[in-house]
Scaffold this motif. Sequence first.
Motif, PDB file in Angstrom:
ATOM      1  N   HIS A  58       9.306 -22.298  17.430  1.00 39.03           N
ATOM      2  CA  HIS A  58       9.355 -20.947  16.924  1.00 39.03           C
ATOM      3  C   HIS A  58       8.970 -20.339  15.738  1.00 39.03           C
ATOM      4  O   HIS A  58       8.056 -19.344  15.888  1.00 39.03           O
ATOM      5  N   MET A  59       8.790 -20.927  14.614  1.00 36.43           N
ATOM      6  CA  MET A  59       8.065 -20.808  13.312  1.00 36.43           C
ATOM      7  C   MET A  59       6.844 -20.809  13.522  1.00 36.43           C
ATOM      8  O   MET A  59       5.978 -19.977  13.160  1.00 36.43           O
ATOM      9  N   ASN A  60       6.330 -21.801  14.035  1.00 36.21           N
ATOM     10  CA  ASN A  60       4.785 -22.002  14.362  1.00 36.21           C
ATOM     11  C   ASN A  60       4.281 -20.701  15.526  1.00 36.21           C
ATOM     12  O   ASN A  60       3.325 -20.238  15.016  1.00 36.21           O
ATOM     13  N   GLN A  61       4.945 -20.518  16.227  1.00 35.51           N
ATOM     14  CA  GLN A  61       4.699 -19.402  16.912  1.00 35.51           C
ATOM     15  C   GLN A  61       4.429 -18.119  16.234  1.00 35.51           C
ATOM     16  O   GLN A  61       3.666 -17.029  16.278  1.00 35.51           O
ATOM     17  N   ARG A  62       5.511 -18.056  15.311  1.00 43.70           N
ATOM     18  CA  ARG A  62       5.626 -16.709  14.679  1.00 43.70           C
ATOM     19  C   ARG A  62       4.242 -16.742  13.523  1.00 43.70           C
ATOM     20  O   ARG A  62       3.713 -15.804  13.241  1.00 43.70           O
ATOM     21  N   ILE A  63       4.120 -17.954  12.935  1.00 39.02           N
ATOM     22  CA  ILE A  63       2.794 -18.169  12.015  1.00 39.02           C
ATOM     23  C   ILE A  63       1.528 -17.738  12.826  1.00 39.02           C
ATOM     24  O   ILE A  63       0.842 -16.984  12.349  1.00 39.02           O
ATOM     25  N   SER A  64       1.375 -18.609  14.159  1.00 36.71           N
ATOM     26  CA  SER A  64       0.126 -18.145  14.922  1.00 36.71           C
ATOM     27  C   SER A  64       0.072 -16.523  14.857  1.00 36.71           C
ATOM     28  O   SER A  64      -1.087 -16.165  14.930  1.00 36.71           O
TER      29      SER A  64
END
Length: 72
Positions: A58-64
Amino acid sequence: MNNTKDILLKIHQGYPKDSEFEDTIELIDAMLHGPEPLDEVIVRQGMSNLSLKEVVEHMNQRISHFYDLGNP
């Protein structure tokens, strides 16, 4: 993680306050400080029902998403 946080902060300059952005920075900070702060943030952000792998995804999706905002 520190570099990611710095890049996100630079990208986000000039954008209005965004709780999703703030939450992402809070997650990154918690990850840098160990499991106890991370657990607290996960609970505060309402993600305690997710596995750590799901939280990271979820955090990686936000960062992307925020990186995409920074690329015109």
